[in-house]
Scaffold this active site. Structure first.
Site, short mmCIF file in Angstrom:
data_model
loop_
_atom_site.label_atom_id
_atom_site.label_comp_id
_atom_site.label_asym_id
_atom_site.label_seq_id
_atom_site.Cartn_x
_atom_site.Cartn_y
_atom_site.Cartn_z
N CYS A 96 9.33 33.47 -23.08
CA CYS A 96 8.33 34.07 -22.21
C CYS A 96 8.84 35.44 -21.75
O CYS A 96 10.01 35.57 -21.38
CB CYS A 96 8.10 33.17 -21.00
SG CYS A 96 6.88 33.81 -19.84
N HIS A 138 0.47 28.05 -23.68
CA HIS A 138 1.51 28.74 -22.90
C HIS A 138 0.87 29.74 -21.94
O HIS A 138 1.19 29.78 -20.74
CB HIS A 138 2.49 29.44 -23.86
CG HIS A 138 3.54 30.26 -23.17
ND1 HIS A 138 4.87 29.93 -23.19
CD2 HIS A 138 3.44 31.41 -22.43
CE1 HIS A 138 5.55 30.83 -22.48
NE2 HIS A 138 4.70 31.74 -22.02
N GLU A 139 -0.05 30.56 -22.46
CA GLU A 139 -0.70 31.58 -21.61
C GLU A 139 -1.58 30.93 -20.55
O GLU A 139 -1.66 31.41 -19.41
CB GLU A 139 -1.52 32.55 -22.46
CG GLU A 139 -0.73 33.34 -23.51
CD GLU A 139 0.53 33.98 -22.97
OE1 GLU A 139 0.54 34.43 -21.81
OE2 GLU A 139 1.53 34.02 -23.72
N HIS A 142 0.17 30.04 -17.51
CA HIS A 142 0.40 31.18 -16.60
C HIS A 142 -0.74 31.31 -15.57
O HIS A 142 -0.47 31.56 -14.39
CB HIS A 142 0.51 32.50 -17.37
CG HIS A 142 1.87 32.76 -17.92
ND1 HIS A 142 2.99 32.89 -17.13
CD2 HIS A 142 2.30 32.96 -19.20
CE1 HIS A 142 4.05 33.14 -17.89
NE2 HIS A 142 3.67 33.18 -19.15
CO CO Z 1 4.89 33.46 -20.80
#
Ligand code: CO
Length: 179
Positions: A96, A138-139, A142
């Site tokens: 990341c 993954h995004e 966030h």
């Molecule tokens: Co990331």
């Protein structure tokens, strides 16, 4: 314009982001700055909280990662909603831009059903899999205020704790602007 990327332990990375409307000011400009920032850091995905905005927006560009690709893998996701994660559990290494120098295996489902708007505010509902589904999950984390290290076992997190503390102290600095 290249924007500084927020680094691990910044509280903005831990806040759940909110939806935006099509009247969000200078959205085109923001999206183009996010792409510039991501390319400069050699990233394949970037979420708005990573540049300090708690809004539900992220971008991906996997083109350079997939050979002979004929699918459009440069995408903007506005107000995304993962409706369903399903399929095989895959254990793959992730990193990341907000947690430099740490790569760890993370288990995620192979498929997602996702609803989102693109940069032209066209609504999409898609089933995605493989590497694309991985990066999107993954995004998506966030914008939910989560980080990939949250998926690690307690033991594994203990093992990287020293590194995480160094990152949060600014002792590990990547070769792109951070904040
Ligand atoms: Co990331």
């Amino acid at each position: 314009m290249i924007l500084p990327i927020l680094i691990y332990n910044n509280p903005i990375l831990r806040k759940k982001s909110i939806n935006i409307t099509s009247s969000y000011p200078k959205l085109d400009n923001l999206i183009s700055n996010m792409f510039e920032t991501m390319y400069n850091a050699n990233g394949i995905g970037l979420a708005a909280p990573q540049i300090g905005l708690n809004i539900r927006l992220f971008i991906i560009d996997l083109v350079s990662y997939i050979q002979n690709n004929k699918i459009l893998l440069k995408k903007v996701f506005i107000n995304p909603k993962i409706i369903h994660n399903y399929g095989e559990v895959m254990n793959l290494k992730e990193g990341c831009l907000s947690i430099p120098n740490i790569l760890e295996y993370v288990k995620r489902k192979s498929h997602i059903l996702i609803e989102y708007y693109n940069e032209n505010w066209n609504k999409h509902i898609e089933i995605l899999n493989s590497f694309e589904a991985r990066v999107i999950q993954h995004e998506y984390d966030h914008i939910e205020g989560k980080l990939f290290i949250d998926h690690l076992s307690f033991m594994k997190r203990e093992l990287i704790m020293k590194k995480l503390i160094s990152i949060s102290k600014g002792e590990i600095t990547p070769n792109y602007p951070t904040h």
